[in-house]
Design an enzyme around this catalytic site. Structure first.
Site, short mmCIF file in Angstrom:
data_model
loop_
_atom_site.label_atom_id
_atom_site.label_comp_id
_atom_site.label_asym_id
_atom_site.label_seq_id
_atom_site.Cartn_x
_atom_site.Cartn_y
_atom_site.Cartn_z
CG PHE A 63 34.68 57.02 41.99
CD1 PHE A 63 34.25 58.07 42.78
CD2 PHE A 63 35.54 56.08 42.56
CE1 PHE A 63 34.65 58.18 44.11
CE2 PHE A 63 35.94 56.17 43.88
CZ PHE A 63 35.50 57.23 44.65
CB ILE A 64 39.22 57.73 39.92
CG1 ILE A 64 39.02 56.66 40.98
CG2 ILE A 64 40.60 58.38 40.10
CD1 ILE A 64 40.00 55.49 40.89
CE LYS A 115 31.20 52.79 24.42
NZ LYS A 115 31.60 51.35 24.42
CB ILE A 174 39.66 54.64 24.72
CG1 ILE A 174 39.16 53.38 25.44
CG2 ILE A 174 39.53 55.88 25.61
CD1 ILE A 174 40.00 52.99 26.64
CB ALA A 186 39.55 51.07 33.12
CB THR A 215 43.63 48.57 40.02
OG1 THR A 215 43.18 47.93 41.22
CG2 THR A 215 43.66 47.53 38.91
CG ASP A 216 45.63 47.57 45.28
OD1 ASP A 216 44.54 47.32 44.72
OD2 ASP A 216 45.72 47.86 46.49
CD GLU A 217 40.99 44.25 42.91
OE1 GLU A 217 41.11 43.02 42.75
OE2 GLU A 217 40.15 44.77 43.68
CE1 TYR A 226 39.57 46.82 36.84
CE2 TYR A 226 39.75 45.91 39.05
CZ TYR A 226 39.91 46.97 38.17
OH TYR A 226 40.43 48.15 38.63
CE LYS A 247 43.43 49.33 35.09
NZ LYS A 247 43.36 50.60 34.31
CG ASN A 262 40.64 55.58 44.54
OD1 ASN A 262 40.80 56.71 44.11
ND2 ASN A 262 41.65 54.72 44.64
CE LYS A 265 34.27 49.96 41.48
NZ LYS A 265 35.24 48.97 41.02
NE ARG A 322 40.80 43.69 47.07
CZ ARG A 322 41.16 42.42 47.13
NH1 ARG A 322 42.03 42.03 48.07
NH2 ARG A 322 40.67 41.54 46.29
#
Length: 276
Positions: free
Chosen positions: A13-14, A36, A60, A83, A134-136, A160, A164, A190, A199, A224
């Site tokens: 996506f990003i 991948k 990766i 990721a 990510t801000d997570e 997750y 990260k 995002n 999402k 969020r």
């Protein structure tokens, strides 16, 4: 002379937005998309730029493949976006998140370090390993007026976000210990075109149109910050070209909402655009 950029996860996506941004707006770069092509990385998201950038299908976590990629493409910059990124999936199967987000980042860092050590002094001045986080990793916002900052303590609350956070620590360690010129950007949630429908926003839209139960986690009061994906891609370009090695930069939309507010707004808009 064109510079070479490797974008991991460039069919996601990003990542696909970053690839399209560079191909369409910054033609001074050669783009190598390393992906991948899992369920969330699809060729269709890159049809617009097909033939104008290279695609290497690779994992990766494959050390030999990563070392060969660096040797073959000789990148000036690496954008590491590959990721596993869905909280729900991380709860159902955390092992994949450990493997991709932690082991994969470690493998990529080691391949980058080997390549970086082979460069001459001038090339070393240019090289950057740009890790997208990510801000997570910071946990939850306390209220709509609260903000995450670069010095906010880490408090991951899911497999997750923990994976990260671990990858962030590896990137910082490779900068401190091995002098690999890394930088980290931390983005908020995002949204935008081509987002995989697991999402919140696309899943809510699809469920609402189909008359299905809406996918709200818990009471929906988690807060969020929401960031449009094209704005994020532009910010990544600025961080990579102007950022300082060793630094961390937060990228947000200054748009904090409770999840239930986002869902209610989607329902309001659908009542106007596609009433039952």
């Amino acid at each position: 002379m064109k510079r070479n950029i490797v974008i991991t996860g460039g069919a996601g996506f990003i990542g696909s937005h970053v690839v399209r941004l560079f191909v369409n707006k910054y033609p001074e770069y050669n783009i190598i998309n390393l992906d991948k092509l899992t369920y969330a990385g699809v060729r269709e998201s890159l049809k617009e730029v097909e033939g104008r950038c290279s695609l290497l299908v690779a994992d990766i976590c494959d050390r030999a493949a990563m070392e060969n990629a660096f040797a073959d493409f000789r990148p000036d910059t690496v954008f590491h976006l590959a990721a596993e990124s869905h909280v729900g999936r991380s709860i159902d199967g955390p092992g994949e998140f450990i493997q991709t987000n932690i082991v994969g980042t470690y493998t990529l860092l080691e391949a980058a370090r080997k390549y970086y050590n082979s460069l001459d002094d001038e090339a070393k001045k240019v090289f950057r390993f740009h890790h997208i986080s990510t801000d997570e990793v910071y946990g939850d916002l306390e209220g709509p007026e609260d903000f995450f900052r670069e010095d906010t303590p880490y408090a991951p609350s899911s497999p997750y976000s923990a994976s990260k956070a671990s990858s962030d620590h590896l990137v910082r360690a490779w900068y401190k210990t091995f002098s690999l010129p890394t930088l980290i950007t931390v983005c908020s949630n995002n949204y935008g075109p081509y987002q995989f429908p697991e999402k919140l926003i696309p899943l809510t839209i699809l469920h609402a149109i189909s008359g299905m139960e809406l996918p709200i986690y818990g009471d929906g009061r988690q807060i969020r910050d929401w960031l449009y994906v094209n704005d994020h891609a532009e910010a990544l370009y600025l961080a990579a070209t102007r950022g300082i090695a060793g630094e961390t930069y937060n990228i947000g939309g200054n748009n904090e909402k409770k999840n239930i507010e986002v869902v209610n707004k989607i329902c309001e808009l659908l009542d106007e655009l596609s009433p039952r």
